[in-house]
Design an enzyme around this catalytic site. Structure first.
Site, short mmCIF file in Angstrom:
data_model
loop_
_atom_site.label_atom_id
_atom_site.label_comp_id
_atom_site.label_asym_id
_atom_site.label_seq_id
_atom_site.Cartn_x
_atom_site.Cartn_y
_atom_site.Cartn_z
N HIS A 47 2.11 1.67 4.82
CA HIS A 47 2.28 0.28 3.33
C HIS A 47 1.89 1.35 2.23
O HIS A 47 1.95 1.17 1.28
CB HIS A 47 1.28 -0.19 3.43
CG HIS A 47 1.52 -1.29 5.14
ND1 HIS A 47 1.94 -2.92 4.14
CD2 HIS A 47 1.20 -1.70 5.88
CE1 HIS A 47 2.40 -3.37 5.40
NE2 HIS A 47 1.32 -2.96 6.11
N LYS A 87 -2.81 -7.78 -10.50
CA LYS A 87 -2.51 -6.55 -8.98
C LYS A 87 -3.95 -5.42 -9.10
O LYS A 87 -4.82 -5.54 -10.36
CB LYS A 87 -1.70 -5.48 -9.01
CG LYS A 87 -1.37 -4.49 -10.38
CD LYS A 87 -0.36 -4.01 -9.80
CE LYS A 87 0.73 -4.76 -10.61
NZ LYS A 87 1.96 -4.93 -9.35
N ARG A 88 -4.32 -4.88 -7.67
CA ARG A 88 -5.26 -3.99 -7.66
C ARG A 88 -5.27 -2.97 -9.03
O ARG A 88 -3.93 -2.71 -9.25
CB ARG A 88 -5.13 -2.70 -6.11
CG ARG A 88 -5.67 -3.79 -5.53
CD ARG A 88 -7.47 -4.96 -5.74
NE ARG A 88 -7.67 -3.01 -5.49
CZ ARG A 88 -9.20 -3.23 -4.03
NH1 ARG A 88 -8.86 -3.74 -3.50
NH2 ARG A 88 -10.05 -2.31 -4.63
N LYS A 94 -0.43 2.35 -10.34
CA LYS A 94 0.19 1.08 -10.96
C LYS A 94 -0.01 1.02 -12.82
O LYS A 94 1.00 -0.06 -13.25
CB LYS A 94 -0.76 -0.23 -10.00
CG LYS A 94 -0.54 -0.30 -8.71
CD LYS A 94 -1.12 -1.58 -8.42
CE LYS A 94 -1.54 -1.58 -7.02
NZ LYS A 94 -0.05 -2.26 -5.96
N THR A 149 4.57 -6.68 -3.79
CA THR A 149 4.92 -8.83 -3.09
C THR A 149 4.74 -9.45 -4.42
O THR A 149 5.03 -10.72 -4.55
CB THR A 149 3.85 -9.15 -2.13
OG1 THR A 149 2.86 -8.49 -2.51
CG2 THR A 149 4.28 -7.99 -0.71
N LYS A 173 6.44 -12.94 -6.06
CA LYS A 173 5.98 -14.53 -6.41
C LYS A 173 6.54 -14.86 -7.92
O LYS A 173 6.92 -15.46 -8.18
CB LYS A 173 4.47 -14.32 -6.31
CG LYS A 173 4.01 -14.10 -4.73
CD LYS A 173 2.70 -13.43 -4.38
CE LYS A 173 1.91 -12.46 -3.17
NZ LYS A 173 0.91 -12.01 -3.40
C1 26W Z 1 -9.08 3.51 2.60
C2 26W Z 1 -7.82 2.65 3.48
C3 26W Z 1 -6.81 1.53 3.26
C4 26W Z 1 -5.68 2.26 2.62
C5 26W Z 1 -4.33 1.88 2.68
C6 26W Z 1 -7.09 0.20 2.46
C7 26W Z 1 -5.81 -0.17 2.22
C8 26W Z 1 -4.59 0.80 2.41
C9 26W Z 1 -3.01 -0.27 2.35
C10 26W Z 1 -1.66 0.53 2.31
C11 26W Z 1 -3.11 -0.59 0.85
C12 26W Z 1 -2.19 -1.73 0.63
O1 26W Z 1 -2.31 -2.68 0.47
N1 26W Z 1 -0.94 -1.53 0.74
C13 26W Z 1 0.35 -2.52 -0.42
O2 26W Z 1 0.88 -3.18 0.79
C14 26W Z 1 1.67 -3.86 0.13
C15 26W Z 1 2.45 -4.24 1.27
O3 26W Z 1 3.46 -3.86 2.48
C16 26W Z 1 2.90 -3.24 -0.12
O4 26W Z 1 3.42 -4.09 -1.28
C17 26W Z 1 1.79 -2.32 -1.69
O5 26W Z 1 3.19 -1.78 -2.51
C18 26W Z 1 1.50 -1.78 -0.74
O6 26W Z 1 -0.03 -0.80 -2.52
#
Ligand code: 26W
Length: 844
Positions: free
Chosen positions: A376, A567-568, A573, A675, A679
Site C-alpha cells: 500500500h 486525509k492524513r 499529500k 480512496t 468517495k
Molecule cells: C508505520 C507503519 C505503517 C506503514 C504504512 C502503517 C501504515 C502504513 C500504510 C501503508 C499507510 C496507508 O494507509 N496507505 C494507504 O493505503 C490506501 C489503501 O490502499 C491507499 O489508498 C493510500 O494511497 C495509501 O497511502
C-alpha cells in the site's frame, strides 16, 4: 473458563433453530421496549439518548445474530475454500446505521422510532466510531469486508481489538493535541466474546532440537513467556442477502500462569507488572501511517495477530479434516494487508513443521501457495524493517525459519544470476550493516504466490522500482487491484438525499451494481435533473456547514464553492500547497484583484502522527491562516478557511456529500491509490488532482474535460529533482513570491516569531522531495479555471453528474470481484435460509 460440553445427542433439539425475528415496525418497537426496560433497566424518568441508542442497537444486533449463525452453517456445510484478510487495522466507523441499511429496515424503523418520539439520526450519533485504523489502509479493509459480505464470499477478517483506537484530535491555539480514544469505555454491543477459541501465543525463550520417535529432527520452542489471545467477533452484514460475515479481533490477556506465579513467588508487584506487560499488547493502535520506528511493542502486536489467526484457522482445519493437511492449501488463503501481518509467512512454516511434523518442502509448498501480499505504499520510510537483534529476543524460532527461507531463496537467485553478488545482497531478506534488519516486504514477496499494488500506476511503479529485482525473477506473481469504496456506506447511507434522487431516475440496482450509475449520463444535460441535483448538493452543503459551524466556529455559506482536503496530514499529500493557494487568494483579495474569482470555503481535516513535527506545523499554519482570513472584514465571505478537528469515518460521511471540489494533490508517484478521491467523486465532487494513484483512473473514467489536472508527472518530478532550484522558481513567479513574502514577514505568526521557518525552508530547499514550489503555478492556474467553471452553475452541475455517473469502477464490489477471480477463487455461498421478509425491496 470451564469447557465442559452439554449433552447434545442426535435426538436433542438444535438450540439455534428459532423462528426469525420480525422486521416490521411493530416487532421492532416491541423489542425496543423490551431492551430499554427489561434488559437495560431504564424507566420513564430516564431520557438519556445513550440508552435509547443501546436499546436500539440490541434490537438490530438480534436481527444480525440469526443471519450470522445461518451464514456460518452455510459455509461449514459447503466445505468451501475461505480467505482470511489479515490486517492490523480495520477502520469500521459506526455500525448501527450501516446494519439498518443492509437489513433493509430503514422505513420500518423510522415508523417505530417516530411512534416513540425518537429520531434515528440522533441515536446514531450516540455511537462512538470504531477507529481501529490510521487512514486509507484501515478503511479499505472495512470496505472490503462490506463488499465480501454483499457478494456472499467466505472471507473473514482478522485484526486486533485495540482498547484505544486512533487518538482524538483537538486543536488548541492552532496546534494539534492528542487525547486517548477509550472507545470501549461504554458497552460495545457489536462484538461477541468467544473465549472458547482463545489461542496461546509464544514470545521469547529459545529453540530446542530433539529427535522424534521416527528419528527425525524436530524443533521445540521452549521457555517462552506466553500470552493468551481471546477473540471478539464482530458481525459484518451483507446488503439484504441474509449473509453476515465475521471480523475476528484478538485481545491479549495474561495466561493463568501469571496468577500462579503471584501465589508461588510472593512477588506480587512483579507479577502484576508481568500481567500488565502481556495485556499491553492490544492496548493501543500505533498512530503512524508512514514511518516505522522499530518499537518492540509493535512487533509484538504483529506477531500476536499473525500467530493467533493462523492457529485459529489451523485448529478448525485439523478438527474438521481429521488432521489431514493435504487439502489445506487448496482451501485456505491469507491476504496480507501490507507487510504488517507478514510474520505469518514464518509462523505458518513453524506451525506446519514444529506442530504438525511436516518437512520443510511440504510446509513451504503450503505456505507459498496460501499467502498473498498487498503493498500500500511507495514511501521508502514506510517499508517495514525489524532489527534482527529484536527478532532474536522476541521471536527466536521465527528468526531461524526466516534465515532458512532466505538461504534457500538466495540460492535460487544465485542460480538465476550466477555470480551476481550485488543482486543477492540487494534481494536478501536480511539487510546487512551495523544493525542487520529483517526486510518484511521481501519476506512477504518470497512467501506469497501473489503480490499486488492498489492502483495501476502504483503497481507499475512497484514493478519498475521498489520490487524490480523480484519482478524480474517472478513476473507472474505481480498484479494490480485498483482500490474502491463501498457505495453502501459512501453513498446509500451517507447521502440519502442523493441516493433517493438517483434511485428515482435509474432504480436502486446501483446499490449492488455501481456500474448502473452510467445511466445517469443521459440526464447530465437535463435542466430539470440538474436543478434537483443542485438542490441536493445545497442541502448537503448546509449539513456540512452546520458541522463546520459547530466544530470550528466558522461560517460557511452554501452558495460558495466548498473546496475540501481531508486525509492524513503528510508532506507528500501537500496540504502545504493547498494553504499556499489560500494565502495567494487572500493576497489577491486584499489587493483588490478578485475579478474572475468566486466565494470559496476551504476545508481541511486530518490527523498528524504525534511524532511528525512538520505535519503538525502545517496544521498550525492552516489554523493561523484561517484565523486571519476569517476575521478580516475586507475578506468577508469571499474566502473562509477552516480546519475540522478529529477527522474520522463519521465526519467523512457528512463531508463527502457536501463537497464541490476534491483536493487530490499529492506529488506524482507518491500516493499509492487514494480512496477519499473515490468517495468524493461518487458524491458528485469534481477533482483537482495530479496524475497520481487512482486519480489517473478516475480521470480516465470521467473524461479529461471533467477533471482538473495539474502538476508534474511522475517522470517529470523525478527529473525535476535532479536539478531542483525552487529559489529561481519563486523569483520568477510574482504570485509565489508574494506568498513567500507574506509568510516570511511573519504575517501569519505575529506573536509567535519564527515558528514557520521550517516550512519556509522546506519550500525553498533544493532537496524538497515534494516539489511544492514546482507545482504551485500550475495549481493556481487550474484553481482559476475551477473558479470560473463554478460561476456557470449549469456547467458545473453537468460535470458533477458526470462524475457520479463515472464512479462505477470504484466500488469495492468490483475490487473484491477482481481479487476473487485472480487471487482467491472462492465460490459464492448463499446464506442457508434467507429469513422470509428480507427480500430486496422490502424497504421500498
Ligand atoms: C508505520 C507503519 C505503517 C506503514 C504504512 C502503517 C501504515 C502504513 C500504510 C501503508 C499507510 C496507508 O494507509 N496507505 C494507504 O493505503 C490506501 C489503501 O490502499 C491507499 O489508498 C493510500 O494511497 C495509501 O497511502
Amino acid at each position: 473458563m470451564n469447557y465442559t460440553h452439554f449433552r447434545n445427542g442426535s435426538s436433542c433439539p438444535d438450540l439455534t433453530e428459532i423462528p426469525p425475528l420480525g422486521l416490521d415496525a411493530a416487532a421492532l418497537g416491541q423489542d425496543f421496549r423490551h431492551y430499554y426496560t427489561n434488559n437495560l433497566g431504564r424507566d420513564r424518568n430516564c431520557r438519556l439518548s445513550h440508552y435509547a441508542y443501546e436499546a436500539l442497537a440490541l434490537v438490530i444486533r438480534d436481527r444480525l445474530m440469526e443471519r450470522w449463525t445461518q451464514t456460518r452453517y452455510a459455509y461449514d456445510n459447503s466445505g468451501c475454500k475461505r480467505t482470511y484478510y489479515l490486517s492490523m487495522e480495520f477502520l469500521m466507523g459506526r455500525a448501527l446505521g450501516n446494519a439498518v441499511l443492509n437489513l433493509g429496515i430503514e422505513d420500518e424503523l423510522t415508523k417505530t422510532l417516530s411512534n416513540i418520539c425518537l429520531e434515528m439520526e440522533e441515536l446514531a450519533d450516540m455511537e462512538p466510531d470504531a477507529g481501529l485504523g490510521n487512514g486509507g489502509l484501515g478503511r479499505l479493509a472495512a470496505c472490503f469486508l462490506d463488499s465480501c459480505a454483499t457478494l456472499q464470499l467466505p472471507v473473514q477478517g482478522y485484526g486486533i481489538r485495540y482498547e484505544y483506537g486512533m487518538f482524538r484530535q483537538h486543536i488548541v491555539d492552532g496546534y494539534q493535541v492528542e487525547e486517548p480514544d477509550h472507545w470501549l469505555g461504554a458497552e460495545n454491543c457489536w462484538e461477541v466474546k468467544r473465549p472458547e477459541y482463545s489461542q496461546r501465543i509464544k514470545f521469547g525463550g529459545h529453540s530446542e532440537f530433539i529427535a522424534d520417535v521416527t528419528g527425525r529432527r524436530r524443533v521445540r520452542w521452549v521457555n517462552t513467556r506466553d500470552v493468551l489471545a481471546v477473540p471478539y467477533d464482530v458481525p459484518i452484514p451483507g446488503y439484504r442477502n441474509g449473509t453476515v460475515n465475521t471480523l475476528r479481533l484478538w485481545k491479549a490477556v495474561a495466561t493463568e500462569e501469571f496468577d500462579l506465579d503471584e501465589f508461588n513467588s510472593g512477588d506480587y508487584t512483579g507479577s502484576v507488572a508481568a500481567k500488565n506487560e502481556a495485556e499491553q499488547i492490544t492496548m493501543v493502535l500505533y498512530p503512524n501511517d508512514s514511518s516505522e520506528n522499530g518499537k518492540e511493542l509493535r512487533l509484538r502486536q504483529q506477531y500476536f495477530l499473525a500467530s493467533a489467526s493462523l492457529q485459529d484457522v489451523m485448529n478448525r482445519w485439523l478438527i474438521t479434516e481429521q488432521a489431514d493437511l493435504s487439502q489445506f492449501a487448496e482451501k485456505n488463503c491469507f491476504q496480507l494487508n501490507d507487510t504488517h501481518p507478514s510474520c505469518a509467512v514464518a509462523e505458518l512454516m513453524r506451525l506446519l513443521m514444529d506442530e504438525q511434523s511436516l518437512g520443510w518442502n511440504e510446509a513451504w509448498e503450503i505456505t507459498r501457495s496460501t499467502m498473498a501480499y498487498t503493498n500500500h505504499t511507495l514511501l521508502p520510510e514506510a517499508l517495514e524493517r525489524w532489527p534482527v537483534r529484536m527478532f532474536q529476543l522476541l521471536l527466536p524460532r521465527l528468526l531461524e525459519i526466516i534465515y532458512e527461507i532466505n538461504a534457500r531463496f538466495l540460492k535460487q537467485v544465485a542460480e538465476r544470476w550466477p555470480g551476481d553478488i550485488e543482486r543477492q545482497r540487494r534481494m536478501s531478506i536480511i539487510e546487512e550493516g551495523p544493525e542487520p534488519q529483517v526486510r518484511m516486504a521481501y519476506l512477504a514477496i518470497v512467501g506469497s504466490f501473489s503480490v499486488n499494488g492498489v492502483a495501476e500506476l502504483h503497481s507499475q511503479l512497484l514493478q519498475e522500482g521498489l520490487f524490480r529485482d523480484f519482478y524480474e525473477l517472478w513476473p507472474e506473481k505481480f498484479n494490480n487491484k485498483t482500490n474502491g469504496v463501498t457505495q453502501r456506506r459512501w453513498l446509500a447511507y451517507s447521502n440519502p438525499e442523493l441516493s433517493r434522487l438517483i434511485s428515482e431516475k435509474i432504480g436502486h440496482e446501483w446499490v449492488t451494481d455501481l456500474g448502473q450509475l452510467s445511466r445517469l449520463r443521459s440526464l447530465a444535460d437535463d435542466p430539470e435533473f440538474q436543478h434537483r441535483w443542485q438542490q441536493v448538493k445545497e442541502y448537503n452543503k448546509q449539513r456540512l456547514a452546520e458541522l463546520v459551524r459547530a466544530d470550528c466556529g466558522v461560517d460557511f455559506h452554501p452558495q460558495a464553492l466548498f473546496d475540501v482536503q481531508v486525509k492524513r496530514i503528510h508532506e507528500y499529500k501537500r496540504q502545504l500547497l493547498n494553504i499556499l493557494h489560500v494565502i495567494h487568494l487572500y493576497d489577491r483579495i486584499k489587493r483588490g484583484d478578485n475579478g474572475a474569482s468566486v466565494p470559496r470555503c476551504v476545508l481541511f481535516g486530518g490527523k498528524a502522527a504525534p511524532g511528525y513535527a512538520m505535519a503538525k506545523l502545517i496544521i498550525k499554519l492552516i489554523n493561523n491562516v484561517a484565523t486571519l482570513v476569517n476575521n478580516d472584514p475586507a475578506i468577508g465571505d469571499q474566502l473562509k478557511v477552516a480546519f475540522l478537528p478529529n477527522f474520522r469515518v463519521s465526519a467523512m460521511e457528512v463531508i463527502c456529500s457536501g463537497a464541490d471540489l476534491s483536493e487530490q494533490i499529492s506529488t506524482a508517484g507518491k500516493e499509492a491509490s487514494g480512496t477519499g478521491n473515490m468517495k468524493f467523486m461518487l458524491n458528485g465532487a469534481l477533482t483537482i488532482g495530479t496524475l497520481d494513484g487512482a486519480n489517473i483512473e478516475i480521470r480516465e473514467e470521467v473524461g479529461e474535460e471533467n477533471f482538473y489536472l495539474f502538476g508534474l508527472t511522475t517522470e517529470e518530478a523525478e527529473k525535476q529533482r535532479q536539478n531542483y532550484d525552487p529559489q529561481t522558481i519563486i523569483a520568477a513567479n510574482d504570485d509565489l513570491m508574494r506568498v513567500m513574502q507574506l509568510l516570511q514577514s511573519g504575517h501569519f505568526n505575529q506573536f509567535e516569531a519564527g515558528i514557520f521557518d521550517p516550512i519556509i525552508e522546506a519550500i525553498r530547499s533544493p532537496h524538497d522531495p515534494w516539489l511544492v514550489a514546482a507545482d504551485f503555478a500550475s495549481y493556481v492556474a487550474v484553481q482559476k479555471q475551477v473558479a470560473q467553471a463554478y460561476q456557470d452553475q449549469r456547467q458545473w452541475n453537468r460535470m458533477s453528474i458526470l462524475n457520479t455517473a463515472a464512479g462505477g469502477k470504484f466500488s469495492t464490489d468490483r475490487t473484491m470481484h477482481d481479487y476473487n477471480e485472480q487471487i482467491w477463487q472462492l465460490p459464492q455461498v448463499p446464506a442457508l435460509t434467507v429469513p422470509r421478509d428480507l427480500s430486496d425491496g422490502a424497504a421500498d
